[in-house]
Design an enzyme around this catalytic site. Structure first.
Site, PDB file in Angstrom:
ATOM      1  N   GLU A 124      -3.659  27.845 -19.904  1.00 24.22           N
ATOM      2  CA  GLU A 124      -2.305  26.951 -19.854  1.00 24.22           C
ATOM      3  C   GLU A 124      -3.901  25.552 -20.072  1.00 24.22           C
ATOM      4  O   GLU A 124      -4.367  25.417 -19.672  1.00 24.22           O
ATOM      5  CB  GLU A 124      -1.611  26.858 -18.468  1.00 24.22           C
ATOM      6  CG  GLU A 124      -1.213  28.173 -18.136  1.00 24.22           C
ATOM      7  CD  GLU A 124      -0.057  28.365 -19.891  1.00 24.22           C
ATOM      8  OE1 GLU A 124       0.419  27.551 -20.237  1.00 24.22           O
ATOM      9  OE2 GLU A 124       0.064  29.177 -19.890  1.00 24.22           O
ATOM     10  N   TYR A 129       1.661  23.205 -42.095  1.00 27.65           N
ATOM     11  CA  TYR A 129       2.736  24.025 -41.089  1.00 27.65           C
ATOM     12  C   TYR A 129       1.889  23.241 -39.606  1.00 27.65           C
ATOM     13  O   TYR A 129       0.721  22.433 -39.826  1.00 27.65           O
ATOM     14  CB  TYR A 129       1.664  25.204 -40.382  1.00 27.65           C
ATOM     15  CG  TYR A 129       2.711  25.408 -39.218  1.00 27.65           C
ATOM     16  CD1 TYR A 129       4.172  25.713 -38.800  1.00 27.65           C
ATOM     17  CD2 TYR A 129       1.192  26.186 -37.751  1.00 27.65           C
ATOM     18  CE1 TYR A 129       4.515  27.000 -38.191  1.00 27.65           C
ATOM     19  CE2 TYR A 129       1.878  26.120 -36.608  1.00 27.65           C
ATOM     20  CZ  TYR A 129       3.769  26.810 -36.931  1.00 27.65           C
ATOM     21  OH  TYR A 129       3.976  27.301 -35.443  1.00 27.65           O
ATOM     22  N   ASN A 177       9.174  26.107 -26.447  1.00 27.57           N
ATOM     23  CA  ASN A 177       9.710  25.610 -25.488  1.00 27.57           C
ATOM     24  C   ASN A 177       9.633  23.756 -25.694  1.00 27.57           C
ATOM     25  O   ASN A 177       8.979  22.526 -26.351  1.00 27.57           O
ATOM     26  CB  ASN A 177       8.485  25.294 -25.098  1.00 27.57           C
ATOM     27  CG  ASN A 177       8.687  24.571 -23.497  1.00 27.57           C
ATOM     28  OD1 ASN A 177       9.917  24.404 -22.563  1.00 27.57           O
ATOM     29  ND2 ASN A 177       7.472  23.928 -22.975  1.00 27.57           N
ATOM     30  N   TYR A 220      -8.301  21.708 -26.097  1.00 27.79           N
ATOM     31  CA  TYR A 220      -6.959  22.809 -25.383  1.00 27.79           C
ATOM     32  C   TYR A 220      -5.880  23.446 -27.003  1.00 27.79           C
ATOM     33  O   TYR A 220      -5.434  22.310 -27.470  1.00 27.79           O
ATOM     34  CB  TYR A 220      -6.182  22.541 -24.961  1.00 27.79           C
ATOM     35  CG  TYR A 220      -4.159  23.348 -24.519  1.00 27.79           C
ATOM     36  CD1 TYR A 220      -4.690  24.227 -23.682  1.00 27.79           C
ATOM     37  CD2 TYR A 220      -3.930  22.526 -25.344  1.00 27.79           C
ATOM     38  CE1 TYR A 220      -4.024  25.053 -23.643  1.00 27.79           C
ATOM     39  CE2 TYR A 220      -2.571  22.797 -24.397  1.00 27.79           C
ATOM     40  CZ  TYR A 220      -3.091  24.936 -24.372  1.00 27.79           C
ATOM     41  OH  TYR A 220      -1.176  25.283 -23.743  1.00 27.79           O
ATOM     42  N   ASN A 249       1.049  21.760 -26.922  1.00 28.22           N
ATOM     43  CA  ASN A 249       2.631  21.053 -25.818  1.00 28.22           C
ATOM     44  C   ASN A 249       1.877  19.858 -25.172  1.00 28.22           C
ATOM     45  O   ASN A 249       2.590  18.911 -24.634  1.00 28.22           O
ATOM     46  CB  ASN A 249       2.794  22.017 -24.712  1.00 28.22           C
ATOM     47  CG  ASN A 249       2.003  22.800 -24.166  1.00 28.22           C
ATOM     48  OD1 ASN A 249       0.936  21.425 -23.283  1.00 28.22           O
ATOM     49  ND2 ASN A 249       1.876  23.890 -23.890  1.00 28.22           N
TER      50      ASN A 249
END
Length: 363
Positions: free
Chosen positions: A135, A244, A197, A255, A249
């Site tokens: 994460e 795309y 999400n 990341y 997030n």
């Protein structure tokens, strides 16, 4: 955090698409770079996570999987058969703790209350605890609780002790899914975004609201339309689109998740929101993606995408690079276990402690 994301925070409470807000997205500059590929390298400017070590007389090691990530138990692989990693025994039997050479602990399960840390009492001398986390820092709470407890780190970050990213390119002759220059005639769709999400405070949602003021964006997933039956996967769906939105997030160093690699595998040009362009260029050629920070405004980005759609020759300029590469996407979580075990075997006899886990991971 990228320039666009920083400025988005100041605009998050304003009406998307307003001229006042839109004008704040200054040009970050398209980085001019000479892209060199040295024969034999698997990654672009990155350490090779799966380069096999020369055969040694190192003893066999046992790695205890203390917590199956997110509580979902999966069969453990044979590391030699599946990934060519020799001398590794994987187990998830807690009774092996007293004899295990290493213990792999998934961060979210420990801090989320699904599991306790391994006991200090009875810990064998030289046993290495490995901190596992995929994460971003924005979604990695309570790091302070783990200070001074671990010996090795494993994550998507290139400076982890055990580095294994969500995906990476290999040279065409290497092991990976071969990429090719896709045909554009079979792509009726313009821009797609798959998102499950949806959080209004995230930079990617603010970006979508603004972009959709200027061009059509087809949204799929729990936050949009259902993925059509027969598509089979996100990749199959994206194969019908020119572009795309690979929007992370949160924006942090290295990341770069499967969102980018799904687009690459599908042959769509990814429009990225995440770390800096320079960071992405460690993973991809500079022409392989379009960064939101490349443009003075969201409107300018929308105009550029529309121009590319009308000009196939220019669009191919973002796709020709593909013919020299394959794509590797490590399988969660078996490949991670075997990679950790390989590095554990290499580090037998070395003692170290991660003293500043929070400072490192949040940097």
């Amino acid at each position: 955090m990228g320039l666009w994301a920083r400025r988005t925070r100041a605009c998050s409470k304003r009406r998307p698409g307003s001229s006042k807000c839109d004008s704040q997205f200054f040009h970050a500059g398209l980085v001019a770079a000479t892209f060199l590929i040295l024969l034999g390298l698997s990654l672009l400017y990155l350490p090779d996570p799966l380069a096999l070590e020369p055969a040694t007389a190192a003893p066999e090691v046992t790695l205890l999987i203390w917590t199956h990530p997110f509580g979902r138990k999966r069969p453990l692989p044979d590391c030699l058969v599946r990934y060519g990693v020799d001398g590794c025994v994987l187990t998830d039997d807690p009774r092996a703790y007293a004899s295990a050479d290493g213990v792999l602990v998934h961060h979210r399960d420990v801090v989320g209350g699904n599991a306790e840390l391994p006991p200090e009492v009875g810990r064998p001398s030289g046993q290495k605890w490995i901190w596992l986390n995929y994460e971003s820092p924005s979604h990695t709470p309570s790091l302070w609780r783990l200070e001074g407890r671990f010996n090795l780190t494993m994550s998507y970050r290139t400076d982890s002790d055990i580095f294994l990213p969500y995906g990476y390119l290999v040279l065409k002759h290497g092991s990976g899914q071969l990429l090719s220059e896709p045909s554009r005639t079979s792509r009726p769709g313009f821009v797609a975004w798959v998102v499950s999400n949806w959080v209004d405070s995230q930079a990617r949602v603010a970006f979508y609201y603004q972009l959709s003021q200027y061009i059509q964006v087809d949204v799929f997933g729990r936050a949009g339309r259902s993925i059509p039956e027969g598509s089979g996967s996100v990749v199959q769906l994206v194969k019908h689109y020119h572009f795309y939105l690979a929007l992370e997030n949160s924006q942090h160093r290295d990341y770069i998740t499967e969102k980018l690699w799904n687009a690459v595998l599908a042959g769509a040009v990814p429009v990225v929101l995440g770390p800096s362009r320079k960071n992405y260029e460690r993973f991809l050629p500079p022409e392989a993606f379009i960064h939101v920070d490349d443009f003075p405004s969201v409107k300018a980005l929308a105009r550029y995408l529309a121009e590319l759609r009308r000009d196939p020759a220019r669009l191919q300029g973002h796709l020709r690079w593909r013919t020299g590469y394959g794509l590797r996407q490590p399988t969660f979580w078996g490949e991670h276990y075997c990679t950790a075990c390989r590095v554990l075997r290499k580090n037998l006899g070395h003692t170290q402690v991660v003293h500043n886990l929070t400072g490192w991971f949040e940097s």
